[in-house]
Design a protein around this motif. Sequence first.
Motif, PDB file in Angstrom:
ATOM      1  N   TYR A 156    -104.251  -3.793 -85.744  1.00 51.91           N
ATOM      2  CA  TYR A 156    -102.955  -3.372 -86.265  1.00 51.91           C
ATOM      3  C   TYR A 156    -103.019  -3.148 -87.770  1.00 51.91           C
ATOM      4  O   TYR A 156    -102.339  -2.261 -88.310  1.00 51.91           O
ATOM      5  CB  TYR A 156    -101.879  -4.403 -85.917  1.00 51.91           C
ATOM      6  CG  TYR A 156    -101.362  -4.280 -84.506  1.00 51.91           C
ATOM      7  CD1 TYR A 156    -100.842  -3.074 -84.031  1.00 51.91           C
ATOM      8  CD2 TYR A 156    -101.391  -5.368 -83.632  1.00 51.91           C
ATOM      9  CE1 TYR A 156    -100.360  -2.963 -82.729  1.00 51.91           C
ATOM     10  CE2 TYR A 156    -100.907  -5.259 -82.329  1.00 51.91           C
ATOM     11  CZ  TYR A 156    -100.399  -4.051 -81.886  1.00 51.91           C
ATOM     12  OH  TYR A 156     -99.928  -3.938 -80.607  1.00 51.91           O
ATOM     13  N   GLN A 157    -103.822  -3.928 -88.466  1.00 51.24           N
ATOM     14  CA  GLN A 157    -103.971  -3.714 -89.904  1.00 51.24           C
ATOM     15  C   GLN A 157    -104.634  -2.368 -90.183  1.00 51.24           C
ATOM     16  O   GLN A 157    -104.305  -1.688 -91.163  1.00 51.24           O
ATOM     17  CB  GLN A 157    -104.768  -4.858 -90.517  1.00 51.24           C
ATOM     18  CG  GLN A 157    -103.968  -6.153 -90.624  1.00 51.24           C
ATOM     19  CD  GLN A 157    -104.790  -7.314 -91.145  1.00 51.24           C
ATOM     20  OE1 GLN A 157    -105.950  -7.507 -90.759  1.00 51.24           O
ATOM     21  NE2 GLN A 157    -104.193  -8.114 -92.012  1.00 51.24           N
ATOM     22  N   ARG A 158    -105.545  -1.955 -89.286  1.00 50.73           N
ATOM     23  CA  ARG A 158    -106.174  -0.645 -89.445  1.00 50.73           C
ATOM     24  C   ARG A 158    -105.141   0.463 -89.235  1.00 50.73           C
ATOM     25  O   ARG A 158    -105.171   1.493 -89.916  1.00 50.73           O
ATOM     26  CB  ARG A 158    -107.333  -0.481 -88.465  1.00 50.73           C
ATOM     27  CG  ARG A 158    -108.458  -1.478 -88.675  1.00 50.73           C
ATOM     28  CD  ARG A 158    -109.700  -1.109 -87.901  1.00 50.73           C
ATOM     29  NE  ARG A 158    -110.368   0.051 -88.480  1.00 50.73           N
ATOM     30  CZ  ARG A 158    -111.612   0.417 -88.191  1.00 50.73           C
ATOM     31  NH1 ARG A 158    -112.326  -0.281 -87.322  1.00 50.73           N
ATOM     32  NH2 ARG A 158    -112.144   1.485 -88.747  1.00 50.73           N
ATOM     33  N   VAL A 159    -104.246   0.255 -88.279  1.00 55.03           N
ATOM     34  CA  VAL A 159    -103.181   1.242 -88.058  1.00 55.03           C
ATOM     35  C   VAL A 159    -102.325   1.376 -89.314  1.00 55.03           C
ATOM     36  O   VAL A 159    -102.018   2.486 -89.763  1.00 55.03           O
ATOM     37  CB  VAL A 159    -102.304   0.853 -86.852  1.00 55.03           C
ATOM     38  CG1 VAL A 159    -101.141   1.840 -86.696  1.00 55.03           C
ATOM     39  CG2 VAL A 159    -103.132   0.798 -85.569  1.00 55.03           C
ATOM     40  N   LEU A 160    -101.933   0.248 -89.867  1.00 54.22           N
ATOM     41  CA  LEU A 160    -101.047   0.249 -91.030  1.00 54.22           C
ATOM     42  C   LEU A 160    -101.716   0.822 -92.273  1.00 54.22           C
ATOM     43  O   LEU A 160    -101.031   1.229 -93.221  1.00 54.22           O
ATOM     44  CB  LEU A 160    -100.540  -1.168 -91.307  1.00 54.22           C
ATOM     45  CG  LEU A 160     -99.550  -1.705 -90.268  1.00 54.22           C
ATOM     46  CD1 LEU A 160     -99.338  -3.197 -90.432  1.00 54.22           C
ATOM     47  CD2 LEU A 160     -98.219  -0.961 -90.378  1.00 54.22           C
ATOM     48  N   ALA A 161    -103.039   0.871 -92.274  1.00 46.31           N
ATOM     49  CA  ALA A 161    -103.752   1.460 -93.407  1.00 46.31           C
ATOM     50  C   ALA A 161    -103.730   2.985 -93.364  1.00 46.31           C
ATOM     51  O   ALA A 161    -104.079   3.642 -94.343  1.00 46.31           O
ATOM     52  CB  ALA A 161    -105.199   0.969 -93.429  1.00 46.31           C
ATOM     53  N   CYS A 162    -103.306   3.541 -92.224  1.00 44.49           N
ATOM     54  CA  CYS A 162    -103.239   4.993 -92.073  1.00 44.49           C
ATOM     55  C   CYS A 162    -101.909   5.523 -92.624  1.00 44.49           C
ATOM     56  O   CYS A 162    -100.910   4.816 -92.665  1.00 44.49           O
ATOM     57  CB  CYS A 162    -103.362   5.391 -90.602  1.00 44.49           C
ATOM     58  SG  CYS A 162    -104.929   4.907 -89.815  1.00 44.49           S
ATOM     59  N   THR A 163    -101.917   6.766 -93.019  1.00 42.01           N
ATOM     60  CA  THR A 163    -100.689   7.439 -93.460  1.00 42.01           C
ATOM     61  C   THR A 163    -100.039   8.067 -92.235  1.00 42.01           C
ATOM     62  O   THR A 163    -100.483   9.106 -91.737  1.00 42.01           O
ATOM     63  CB  THR A 163    -101.013   8.525 -94.502  1.00 42.01           C
ATOM     64  OG1 THR A 163    -101.721   7.933 -95.588  1.00 42.01           O
ATOM     65  CG2 THR A 163     -99.738   9.174 -95.010  1.00 42.01           C
ATOM     66  N   ILE A 164     -99.001   7.424 -91.723  1.00 34.58           N
ATOM     67  CA  ILE A 164     -98.394   7.833 -90.451  1.00 34.58           C
ATOM     68  C   ILE A 164     -96.875   7.789 -90.565  1.00 34.58           C
ATOM     69  O   ILE A 164     -96.324   7.348 -91.568  1.00 34.58           O
ATOM     70  CB  ILE A 164     -98.859   6.923 -89.286  1.00 34.58           C
ATOM     71  CG1 ILE A 164     -98.719   5.450 -89.668  1.00 34.58           C
ATOM     72  CG2 ILE A 164    -100.278   7.246 -88.890  1.00 34.58           C
ATOM     73  CD1 ILE A 164     -99.115   4.472 -88.579  1.00 34.58           C
ATOM     74  N   ASP A 165     -96.202   8.253 -89.517  1.00 32.49           N
ATOM     75  CA  ASP A 165     -94.745   8.315 -89.530  1.00 32.49           C
ATOM     76  C   ASP A 165     -94.139   6.914 -89.476  1.00 32.49           C
ATOM     77  O   ASP A 165     -94.799   5.935 -89.117  1.00 32.49           O
ATOM     78  CB  ASP A 165     -94.248   9.153 -88.345  1.00 32.49           C
ATOM     79  CG  ASP A 165     -94.618   8.534 -87.014  1.00 32.49           C
ATOM     80  OD1 ASP A 165     -93.804   7.771 -86.472  1.00 32.49           O
ATOM     81  OD2 ASP A 165     -95.738   8.804 -86.523  1.00 32.49           O
ATOM     82  N   ASP A 166     -92.851   6.843 -89.797  1.00 33.44           N
ATOM     83  CA  ASP A 166     -92.160   5.553 -89.883  1.00 33.44           C
ATOM     84  C   ASP A 166     -92.146   4.814 -88.549  1.00 33.44           C
ATOM     85  O   ASP A 166     -92.299   3.590 -88.515  1.00 33.44           O
ATOM     86  CB  ASP A 166     -90.718   5.755 -90.357  1.00 33.44           C
ATOM     87  CG  ASP A 166     -90.639   6.076 -91.847  1.00 33.44           C
ATOM     88  OD1 ASP A 166     -91.640   5.873 -92.544  1.00 33.44           O
ATOM     89  OD2 ASP A 166     -89.569   6.526 -92.297  1.00 33.44           O
TER      90      ASP A 166
END
Length: 620
Positions: free
Chosen positions: A280-290
């Motif tokens: 999940y931390q890897r997901v949050l490191a991405c630039t993605i939608d809200d």
Amino acid sequence: MSTTTAELAKAMADAWNTGQAERVIAIAARAAPADAEDEDVLVLLGLAQQATGRHPQAAATFRRLAQMRPDVSAYWNNLAVACRQAGDLPASEQALLTALSLAPDDAELHYNLGLLYTQQRHWLLARQSLLDAVHLAPHFIEARLQAAYACYVCGDNTHQETMLSGAVDWPAQPAEQALVLSAMLSVQGNLDAALRTLAHAQFPAEPAAGVMRLRIAAQRVLLYERNNQIGAAQNELQQLPPEALDALPADAEQARADGWRAHAAMAMRRGAYAEAEALYQRVLACTIDDESQASAAFGLASARDRQGQYPEAWQALQKAHATQLDIARNVVPELLATDSRPLQMTGGNIEHGTHADWKPLSSPDSRQSPVFVVGFPRSGTTLLEQMLDAHPDFRSMDERAYIHDLIESMELVGQHYPADLANLTQQDADQLRGVYRRMVGEVLPDLGERRLVDKNPLNMLCLPMIMRLFPHARIILCLRHPCDVLLSCSMQPFRSPAFMVLCSSLQRLAQGYASAFEQWYRDVDAFAPHVLEWRYESVVSQFDEQVARLGQFLETADASPMARFAEHARDKRFISTPSYAQVTEGVHRKAVGRWQNYREQLEPVLPVLRPWIDRLGYTE
């Protein structure tokens, strides 16, 4: 038109009709100044500029056309689309409003205005414009899809379902739109249609196609996991090897995030919480939608909570709620005011004794009436629903807002709720029950003689309507320690924008909880309904006794099938609420007293909750 101009326009039209947009532009560039101002030449030039991505130039061309022929709505529409594509959104809106003043019944204009508002994240305006487009052109599939998505964002489940009616027969969608459509179909519990939509997705050219295949594989993992088909999800996960996600180009952030989120969800299912936390931390490191950011932050909080990392879990929750507030700000900005009441109170004006003045009406008996399961969200309503649905004499329809819809239908025709319930005629009440049953029939066409279970927690705020239409109904109020309820609500990624705001702070949530129960007990005092208080902690500690008590309340001879709810829930596949995984595990004590791990965070709202902790028979 001179011969020279006619020949110029014909050459451009021939090039356009054979797909040679660049040639159209080249021919126009050789035109004499007078020929270049010809209407047909300008139309073809603008279309070619638009087709080749020259959006500012296309906007300039269509602006000239609109100035030449301000009475032609199509030119204003073309100008609006070109401006939107060029990034000039105010000019696009002004052009569309001008076009609509000329052609108010043109569905395409409403559709384009809806797309513009979607791009601006003006979701309520987008929803209305797109619904208007569909009203004018019911078979306009692109408008139905975009309207459904706007309704999805706005938490308008009723209109979303209407927009997606028949979606199973829609033609194949471009991959990006197929992802959106499949997600919405899954929320409706239609896994087969969601998977079929993904299977028929139309892919772009390579290398973009490879990126979309990974996103679709990730979506399949999440769909299967969400429907408790863990084996199928695990098989699909093999299409997402970590090395493939690492190898994605820098501009494929959404695909990378989707893939890691799928791996994280499956790690949570395996109990590999530390692994899930890292993913999940890897997901949050991405630039993605809200929405993806919020979902990952809630997932991170859950993974940390399972590892006993309570301060760190709370930190992740704060990020999740802050992101959801950004989403809600574009849908219900008025609810962000400090004195707002995100939890809409729909009753409270029926005083004790006033009910006796209601005009008497005939109504169904208890066995012909629905069984209503109510209570503040996260109080065990899904657990009870699955217990009842496991019994062959009952059938639940998942969580529907049909009683709320009936209240809205009264207000739309100028009646005041709840005051005008007293004035309903027999015909009025029969019509409202008929509307309710038709809505139920669309979801449960095979209900037959089984008793309907209407589980919607916040129907606890609609008791006057329930009592007017089904005064003999059995109503079950689910109770759970108020602090556990608040904590559980705080840890859930609710889709309703109003609930996003309500759960954004413990103070708002505690006030909403207190207001809901104040209204509930005020209405109970006025109506004296047939209510069973169903306490989660008692179910956990005295399961067999509570099942027998439930059967007795519902006048059911053999309540034993209700005890096999976990097996039934696993077979049922889709369960719409956040408890979709927990109810497949059976009854356990892990959720009892969980709030003590977060006592420091809950301490400031205990003064608000203390009267209800005492009244409901709990202790701190």
